[in-house]
Design a protein around this motif. Structure first.
Motif, PDB file in Angstrom:
ATOM      1  N   ARG A 136      13.490 -17.763  37.548  1.00 26.17           N
ATOM      2  CA  ARG A 136      12.136 -18.332  37.010  1.00 26.17           C
ATOM      3  C   ARG A 136      11.087 -17.194  37.736  1.00 26.17           C
ATOM      4  O   ARG A 136      10.761 -17.061  39.133  1.00 26.17           O
ATOM      5  N   ALA A 154       7.139 -16.201  38.469  1.00 26.33           N
ATOM      6  CA  ALA A 154       5.826 -16.677  38.345  1.00 26.33           C
ATOM      7  C   ALA A 154       5.019 -15.608  39.009  1.00 26.33           C
ATOM      8  O   ALA A 154       5.225 -14.557  39.485  1.00 26.33           O
ATOM      9  N   LYS A 177       2.167 -12.304  39.216  1.00 21.42           N
ATOM     10  CA  LYS A 177       1.926 -11.112  38.872  1.00 21.42           C
ATOM     11  C   LYS A 177       2.166  -9.920  39.957  1.00 21.42           C
ATOM     12  O   LYS A 177       1.789 -10.351  41.090  1.00 21.42           O
ATOM     13  N   GLY A 206      10.051 -17.916  32.454  1.00 19.23           N
ATOM     14  CA  GLY A 206       8.969 -18.320  33.107  1.00 19.23           C
ATOM     15  C   GLY A 206       7.480 -17.400  32.925  1.00 19.23           C
ATOM     16  O   GLY A 206       7.582 -16.620  32.229  1.00 19.23           O
ATOM     17  N   GLU A 207       6.561 -17.897  33.523  1.00 24.71           N
ATOM     18  CA  GLU A 207       5.125 -17.400  33.175  1.00 24.71           C
ATOM     19  C   GLU A 207       5.059 -15.873  33.527  1.00 24.71           C
ATOM     20  O   GLU A 207       4.467 -15.240  32.965  1.00 24.71           O
ATOM     21  N   LYS A 213       5.790 -12.457  31.035  1.00 27.56           N
ATOM     22  CA  LYS A 213       4.854 -11.627  30.304  1.00 27.56           C
ATOM     23  C   LYS A 213       3.981 -10.492  30.901  1.00 27.56           C
ATOM     24  O   LYS A 213       3.466  -9.697  30.504  1.00 27.56           O
ATOM     25  N   GLU A 214       3.790 -10.622  32.277  1.00 22.97           N
ATOM     26  CA  GLU A 214       3.694  -9.462  33.313  1.00 22.97           C
ATOM     27  C   GLU A 214       4.491  -8.359  33.148  1.00 22.97           C
ATOM     28  O   GLU A 214       3.948  -7.306  33.795  1.00 22.97           O
ATOM     29  N   ASP A 260       8.484 -15.382  43.140  1.00 22.96           N
ATOM     30  CA  ASP A 260       7.094 -15.316  42.923  1.00 22.96           C
ATOM     31  C   ASP A 260       6.600 -13.804  42.869  1.00 22.96           C
ATOM     32  O   ASP A 260       6.420 -13.064  44.016  1.00 22.96           O
TER      33      ASP A 260
END
Ligand code: MIC
Ligand code: SF4
Length: 642
Positions: free
Chosen positions: A160, A162, A164, A196-197, A200-201, A261
């Motif tokens: 996952r 998270a 940037k 995970g978020e 897209k970065e 992260d």
């Protein structure tokens, strides 16, 4: 319960078996790729199978590894591959076009498709949401002939993402971090799926860096979802029509989860001599460096090289450093030439070499004795650079470029410089490096076979009593580079197994070939993760040629295990790992009633004929694998017409 993306794609391609981890399934293969150093064997095997037409949607033969042409051997191999590719309707990518994985991504990768390649870094295609797997050459030849591939259903690790990434931290640092956490054997029997978020970065080429180097985890493959970034990437390559949105179901359950992260990561480096020997650049400190090599299928994308050019612009490569850059593809090099970035690199003092694997596989640019080399590549195994005592560190393009200027390993985050954003680009296809099949009948196209191309060795059907002398005992994590080294001396002989046999295990124990020649049949004792690294089946074929009939180890890497089975060599796992300590060089081992034992399944008993001590081993053979072992390898099995 929903499905992971990996299982969705595998399930959609499944022809046989059930999606139960640890069991075997057969899947439809949409695309294959080969490169030249494994390709000569693939096409010899394809010829030996005498098929009328290949069954894949697309098969491509790339020339990117063996390009030094120091003698006639490489060019003969190229001509051989081109002739057989033409006979079988395989697209041929000429030398100079670039590295197979970069080219496959740019030209042919399609989300949701399956790709099987005779190179361990084929999972690069996972950056586009493909199930892209590395395999031995024979498996790829069979995939072309039959359009299928059998594999053990892997478990799925979810990573996952998270946050940037901060400036000076890039995709390479993400995969180095994952390697630090999971190690070089953490991915065996697993697929690594990113979600995970933070996804897209990351651009598609960032994702491809991560899935490419996922090979170093030992994973079956790695993959990302296919999203808006995927659409943009395909559009930039003139292929927006190939875009398919894909993602895991929201309620899917991963077998394990690793949290990353992105905003907490810092520049990392893999220290000598393993890709998982990772530390922060700031912890390693400002060690003096002799060479910086930028490129390889991990880090030679347009954005990577534009970042490098921006860092170098207006600066000078340190007087004690040799900076060498090998772009990933002709399309990238053309763009760098057109927009002036190439001139910035050259002005700074960079040496630009041909688009291809080059120094990554020891084809030139070996560091000085005891030299420190920073490389943006994916493997830093001892001796792989061509210099036995070189110290190779794996880093990101940003870390490599700034360090080339300072002359010491440098953490870009503390250098006080900002990094410009690289605007997206669009690329023209360059058809002039591709030779498309011309539709002529196979029988009208001759095979061009140079004098260095020798037949590949074949095993014998499994004898009743398989007796062998232990001719080598190794440590953990033995790589295929240890088993069958590859550099500018040896790569030209990839189609000549007898010649290679003198160099088998050269760096570990130079007298191994001689010992094997004395013993009639031989066995090897290995530790954990035996055969990690490349897909080269020479690491099985050459031992086979030398008489190796079984390997006893604590565990095996996936592709090498398959290559051993394809060669009819038994990969046996010691049920009790402590038995490793009892086994030693020159032990005379025997497997009594070998065919009956293999047919009956685990455990398979191996007896020390001098002491009578028995070793319980596990082979975990699927029925298909057991049949191949009984027949003496995959070619013999196919010849039997089963
Ligand atoms: C590698 O990176 O080790 C190689 C050279 O690309 C190999 C293939 C080979 O040995 O020919 C791989 O990764 O499979
Ligand atoms: Fe080529 Fe190196 Fe990539 Fe292997 S890892 S395909 S040698 S660039």
């Amino acid at each position: 319960m929903g499905k992971t993306l990996a299982y969705k794609i595998l399930d959609a391609h499944r022809l046989n078996g059930q999606m139960i981890p640890g069991t075997e399934i057969t899947v439809k293969i949409d695309q294959t790729l080969t490169q030249d150093s494994t390709g000569t064997m693939v096409y010899l095997q394809l010829e030996a199978m005498d098929v009328d037409a290949i069954k894949t949607e697309l098969s491509v033969a790339y020339i990117d590894h063996n390009m030094l042409q120091t003698g006639f051997e490489n060019a003969d191999d190229h001509a051989f591959i081109q002739s057989v590719a033409r006979r079988h309707g395989v697209l041929f990518s000429k030398p100079g076009n670039g590295i197979c994985h970069q080219l496959q991504l740019e030209n042919f990768g399609i989300p949701g498709k399956t790709l099987l390649g005779s190179d361990s870094h084929t999972p690069t295609g996972g950056g586009l949401g493909m199930i892209a797997m590395g395999a031995g050459g024979l498996d790829v030849a069979v995939a072309m002939a039959k359009g299928t591939y059998s594999l053990t259903v892997p478990r799925v690790i979810g990573v996952r993402l998270a946050g940037k990434l901060r400036p000076w931290v890039s995709a390479k640092d993400v995969i180095l971090y994952v390697l630090q956490k999971l190690t070089v054997k953490g991915g065996v029997g697993k697929i690594v799926e990113y979600f995970g978020e933070g996804v897209k970065e990351l651009s598609v080429t960032d994702r491809a860096t991560i899935t490419n180097m996922g090979a170093e985890l030992g994973a079956t493959t790695s993959l990302f979802p296919s999203d808006e970034n995927t659409r943009q990437y395909l559009a930039s390559q003139g292929r927006e029509q190939d875009y398919v949105p894909l993602a895991a179901d929201a309620d899917c359950v991963y077998d394990e989860i690793l949290e990353v992260d992105l905003s907490q990561l810092t520049p990392l480096a893999a220290k000598p001599h393993s890709p998982d020997n990772v530390d922060r650049v700031s912890n390693i400190g400002s060690i003096k460096i002799d060479q910086v090599a930028i490129g390889s299928c991990t880090n030679s994308s347009y954005t990577d090289l534009m970042k490098v050019a921006a860092i170098l612009k207006g600066n000078r490569v340190h007087e004690n450093v040799s900076l060498v850059i090998s772009p990933g593809s002709s399309r990238i090099l053309k763009k760098l030439a057109q927009n002036g970035a190439l001139a910035d690199m050259i002005a700074a003092g960079a040496r630009i070499i041909e688009n291809g694997c080059g120094p990554c596989i020891g084809m030139g640019q070996s560091p000085r004795s005891g030299g420190v080399s920073l490389r943006t590549f994916n493997r830093n195994f001892k001796g792989r650079s061509g210099t036995k005592d070189a110290q190779v560190y794996l880093v990101s393009p940003e870390t490599a470029a700034i360090s080339a200027i300072t002359g010491v390993l440098t953490d870009g985050m503390t250098c006080g410089r900002s990094l410009p954003d690289i605007p997206p680009e669009t690329f023209d296809a360059n058809e002039n490096f591709l030779v498309r099949p011309d539709g002529r009948e196979k029988s009208r196209i001759p095979v061009e076979m140079g004098p260095n191309i020798k037949p590949f060795p074949l095993n014998e059907p499994l004898p009743q009593r398989l007796a062998a002398t232990v001719t080598l005992k190794t440590q953990d994590n033995i790589t295929t580079d240890d088993i069958m080294p590859s550099d500018s001396r040896l790569l030209p002989f990839r189609s000549n197994v007898p010649h290679l046999s003198d160099y088998c295990f050269e760096l570990i124990d130079g007298s191994f070939p001689q010992r094997c020649r004395q013993a009639k049949r031989c066995a090897i004792v290995g530790g954990e993760n035996y055969g990690q690294g490349s897909s080269r089946e020479h690491a099985a074929l050459v031992p086979l040629y030398l008489g190796v009939r079984f390997v006893l180890a604590k565990s095996f890497a996936r592709i090498h295990r398959s290559n051993l089975i394809n060669s009819g060599i038994l990969p046996l796992i010691l049920e009790n790992p402590e038995d490793y300590n009892t086994l030693s060089l020159n032990d005379e081992l025997v497997i009594e009633d070998a065919p009956a034992q293999v047919a009956a399944g685990d455990p398979i008993l191996v007896t020390d004929s001098k002491t009578g001590k028995q070793y319980k081993t596990l082979a975990n053979f699927s029925p298909f694998e057991a049949a191949m072992i009984l027949a003496g390898g995959k070619i013999n099995y196919i010849k039997k017409g089963e």
